[in-house]
Design a protein around this motif. Structure first.
Motif, PDB file in Angstrom:
ATOM      1  N   VAL A 172     -19.210 -14.797 108.572  1.00 34.27           N
ATOM      2  CA  VAL A 172     -18.776 -14.478 107.216  1.00 34.27           C
ATOM      3  C   VAL A 172     -19.936 -13.907 106.397  1.00 34.27           C
ATOM      4  CG1 VAL A 172     -17.935 -15.480 105.048  1.00 34.27           C
ATOM      5  CG2 VAL A 172     -16.906 -16.169 107.221  1.00 34.27           C
ATOM      6  N   GLN A 173     -21.126 -14.507 106.505  1.00 39.81           N
ATOM      7  CA  GLN A 173     -22.280 -14.011 105.759  1.00 39.81           C
ATOM      8  C   GLN A 173     -22.672 -12.602 106.194  1.00 39.81           C
ATOM      9  OE1 GLN A 173     -23.584 -15.463 103.064  1.00 39.81           O
ATOM     10  NE2 GLN A 173     -21.949 -16.972 103.344  1.00 39.81           N
ATOM     11  N   THR A 174     -22.604 -12.341 107.491  1.00 39.20           N
ATOM     12  CA  THR A 174     -22.899 -10.986 107.972  1.00 39.20           C
ATOM     13  C   THR A 174     -21.889  -9.997 107.409  1.00 39.20           C
ATOM     14  OG1 THR A 174     -23.861 -11.813 110.028  1.00 39.20           O
ATOM     15  CG2 THR A 174     -23.152  -9.523 110.015  1.00 39.20           C
ATOM     16  N   ALA A 175     -20.629 -10.401 107.336  1.00 42.81           N
ATOM     17  CA  ALA A 175     -19.590  -9.533 106.773  1.00 42.81           C
ATOM     18  C   ALA A 175     -19.909  -9.176 105.331  1.00 42.81           C
ATOM     19  CB  ALA A 175     -18.230 -10.223 106.866  1.00 42.81           C
ATOM     20  N   ARG A 176     -20.433 -10.128 104.567  1.00 46.08           N
ATOM     21  CA  ARG A 176     -20.802  -9.849 103.185  1.00 46.08           C
ATOM     22  C   ARG A 176     -21.928  -8.808 103.106  1.00 46.08           C
ATOM     23  NH1 ARG A 176     -17.013 -10.515  99.733  1.00 46.08           N
ATOM     24  NH2 ARG A 176     -16.317 -12.651  99.377  1.00 46.08           N
ATOM     25  N   GLN A 177     -22.913  -8.939 103.982  1.00 39.96           N
ATOM     26  CA  GLN A 177     -24.018  -7.978 104.004  1.00 39.96           C
ATOM     27  C   GLN A 177     -23.513  -6.584 104.380  1.00 39.96           C
ATOM     28  OE1 GLN A 177     -26.713  -9.786 106.787  1.00 39.96           O
ATOM     29  NE2 GLN A 177     -27.056 -11.590 105.505  1.00 39.96           N
ATOM     30  N   ILE A 178     -22.620  -6.523 105.357  1.00 41.78           N
ATOM     31  CA  ILE A 178     -22.058  -5.238 105.779  1.00 41.78           C
ATOM     32  C   ILE A 178     -21.236  -4.625 104.660  1.00 41.78           C
ATOM     33  CG2 ILE A 178     -20.428  -4.147 107.367  1.00 41.78           C
ATOM     34  CD1 ILE A 178     -21.282  -6.276 109.430  1.00 41.78           C
ATOM     35  N   GLU A 179     -20.489  -5.466 103.950  1.00 41.03           N
ATOM     36  CA  GLU A 179     -19.683  -4.973 102.833  1.00 41.03           C
ATOM     37  C   GLU A 179     -20.559  -4.250 101.811  1.00 41.03           C
ATOM     38  OE1 GLU A 179     -16.669  -6.695  99.345  1.00 41.03           O
ATOM     39  OE2 GLU A 179     -18.007  -8.048 100.440  1.00 41.03           O
ATOM     40  N   LYS A 183     -20.358  -0.245 100.905  1.00 41.66           N
ATOM     41  CA  LYS A 183     -20.100   0.221  99.538  1.00 41.66           C
ATOM     42  C   LYS A 183     -21.207   1.144  99.063  1.00 41.66           C
ATOM     43  CE  LYS A 183     -17.150  -3.560  97.928  1.00 41.66           C
ATOM     44  NZ  LYS A 183     -17.014  -4.735  97.026  1.00 41.66           N
ATOM     45  N   ASP A 184     -22.441   0.831  99.432  1.00 48.54           N
ATOM     46  CA  ASP A 184     -23.562   1.708  99.079  1.00 48.54           C
ATOM     47  C   ASP A 184     -23.400   3.096  99.689  1.00 48.54           C
ATOM     48  OD1 ASP A 184     -24.724  -0.327  97.638  1.00 48.54           O
ATOM     49  OD2 ASP A 184     -26.190  -0.863  99.187  1.00 48.54           O
ATOM     50  N   HIS A 186     -20.502   4.468 100.243  1.00 48.63           N
ATOM     51  CA  HIS A 186     -19.239   5.030  99.732  1.00 48.63           C
ATOM     52  C   HIS A 186     -18.160   5.170 100.809  1.00 48.63           C
ATOM     53  CE1 HIS A 186     -21.440   5.704  96.061  1.00 48.63           C
ATOM     54  NE2 HIS A 186     -22.265   6.553  96.636  1.00 48.63           N
ATOM     55  N   ILE A 187     -18.143   4.246 101.751  1.00 46.56           N
ATOM     56  CA  ILE A 187     -17.049   4.235 102.721  1.00 46.56           C
ATOM     57  C   ILE A 187     -15.779   3.818 101.985  1.00 46.56           C
ATOM     58  CG2 ILE A 187     -16.154   3.069 104.783  1.00 46.56           C
ATOM     59  CD1 ILE A 187     -19.053   2.985 105.794  1.00 46.56           C
ATOM     60  N   PRO A 188     -14.704   4.596 102.091  1.00 39.93           N
ATOM     61  CA  PRO A 188     -13.548   4.403 101.208  1.00 39.93           C
ATOM     62  C   PRO A 188     -12.755   3.129 101.443  1.00 39.93           C
ATOM     63  CG  PRO A 188     -13.079   6.094 102.850  1.00 39.93           C
ATOM     64  CD  PRO A 188     -14.540   5.781 102.952  1.00 39.93           C
ATOM     65  N   ARG A 189     -12.722   2.624 102.671  1.00 39.88           N
ATOM     66  CA  ARG A 189     -11.925   1.426 102.971  1.00 39.88           C
ATOM     67  C   ARG A 189     -12.763   0.456 103.791  1.00 39.88           C
ATOM     68  NH1 ARG A 189      -9.056   5.947 103.933  1.00 39.88           N
ATOM     69  NH2 ARG A 189      -7.143   6.314 102.730  1.00 39.88           N
ATOM     70  N   ILE A 190     -12.864  -0.779 103.331  1.00 38.98           N
ATOM     71  CA  ILE A 190     -13.545  -1.847 104.068  1.00 38.98           C
ATOM     72  C   ILE A 190     -12.490  -2.899 104.368  1.00 38.98           C
ATOM     73  CG2 ILE A 190     -15.460  -3.466 104.096  1.00 38.98           C
ATOM     74  CD1 ILE A 190     -16.664  -1.779 101.756  1.00 38.98           C
ATOM     75  N   LEU A 191     -12.184  -3.090 105.652  1.00 37.39           N
ATOM     76  CA  LEU A 191     -11.067  -3.931 106.056  1.00 37.39           C
ATOM     77  C   LEU A 191     -11.535  -4.981 107.053  1.00 37.39           C
ATOM     78  CD1 LEU A 191      -8.625  -0.956 106.689  1.00 37.39           C
ATOM     79  CD2 LEU A 191      -8.696  -2.373 104.638  1.00 37.39           C
ATOM     80  N   LEU A 192     -10.950  -6.151 106.999  1.00 40.25           N
ATOM     81  CA  LEU A 192     -11.319  -7.237 107.897  1.00 40.25           C
ATOM     82  C   LEU A 192     -10.399  -7.297 109.109  1.00 40.25           C
ATOM     83  CD1 LEU A 192     -12.044 -10.372 105.647  1.00 40.25           C
ATOM     84  CD2 LEU A 192     -13.706  -8.974 106.886  1.00 40.25           C
TER      85      LEU A 192
END
Length: 271
Positions: A172-179, A183-184, A186-192
């Motif tokens: 979960v923490q890695t997912a937050r870092q990747i998010e 976003k930096d 500008h990838i339009p969709r971030i999906l789990l």
């Protein structure tokens, strides 16, 4: 459809990437699967024989090719070399083809650290940008968590980033870092994608940890997937339940991106 798949090491990114690539190929798409993870094992997950997979040379290791195309010496930093090397012939000429999918193994740059300015890094980024921006094919990228190969100009052409998580706080923490990275860029969709989930209760718990990220699908933990990995085979060829889970992800991606009819158009464009 251009999809980047990432997450903490060991969460099953490759299992998801291979299943999507195989399903899109079965639907009639022309598919390029890119293994951009240093721990490259997408070949076996696609159903390529382990002996053949072991003989695949990553692009980053092709020192003669890199020197020829960039005019620089691989393994060095700085100096003079081309920042826009010729790469348009590589996807067709150096890919390994299996089950309707073209596989490109990028490899990793072992010297100079993250983001190094060197011939190898320049070559990989130019190749990735060409495949994503210039070619009219479905692209599935099995990335490392750091999404090192994606530059700003390339990432803006990615339709979605799938962040794979498994039950566990490190994932979960890695997912937050990747998010944040996504976003930096500008990838339009971030999906789990929830992977290795034992039951629906565990799925609901995972959803509460990242409530602001949409879940595109869930792949349940199965002994058949573990066994296929142990034997160097693709679960796509032996586990219809796994295929069904991946199909849900594929169908939702097509609806999200608006490419439900893309298979026929892509096949027509390439014929």
């Amino acid at each position: 459809m251009k999809i980047a798949i990432t997450g903490k090491g060991g969460v099953g990114k490759t299992t998801i990437a291979a299943g999507l690539a195989r399903l899109l190929a079965a639907d009639g798409y022309n598919v390029i699967a890119i293994d951009a993870d240093p721990d490259a094992n997408l070949a076996a997950a696609l159903g390529i024989d382990p002996g053949e997979a072991a003989n695949i040379i990553p692009i980053a290791k092709m020192t003669d090719l890199i020197a020829e195309r960039t005019g620089g010496t691989p393994g060095t930093m700085g100096g003079f070399f081309k920042l826009n090397p010729k790469v348009d012939d590589i996807p067709d000429g150096l890919s390994v083809k299996a089950n309707g999918v073209k596989l490109l193994v990028l490899g990793t740059v072992e010297k100079g650290g993250s983001g190094c300015i060197c011939p190898e890094s320049t070559m990989l980024k130019a190749l990735l940008k060409h495949v994503i921006v210039r070619r009219n094919e479905a692209v599935i990228m099995d990335m490392e968590a750091g999404i090192e190969h994606l530059g700003r100009g390339t990432s803006e052409s990615v339709d979605a980033m799938l962040v794979v998580i498994e039950p566990g706080q490190r994932s979960v923490q890695t997912a937050r870092q990747i998010e944040k990275l996504a976003k930096d860029l500008h990838i339009p969709r971030i999906l789990l994608v929830l992977n290795k989930v034992r039951d629906r209760e565990e799925e609901e718990i995972l959803r509460t940890y990242l409530p602001d990220l949409p879940v595109i699908g869930t792949v349940l933990e199965r002994e058949s997937i573990r066994k296929a990995d142990l034997e160097g085979k693709s679960p796509f060829d032996s586990d219809p339940d796994y295929v069904s889970d991946i199909k849900v992800i594929k169908d939702r991606l097509q609806a999200e991106i608006g490419e439900a009819g893309g298979a026929a158009e892509t096949a027509t464009a390439s014929s």
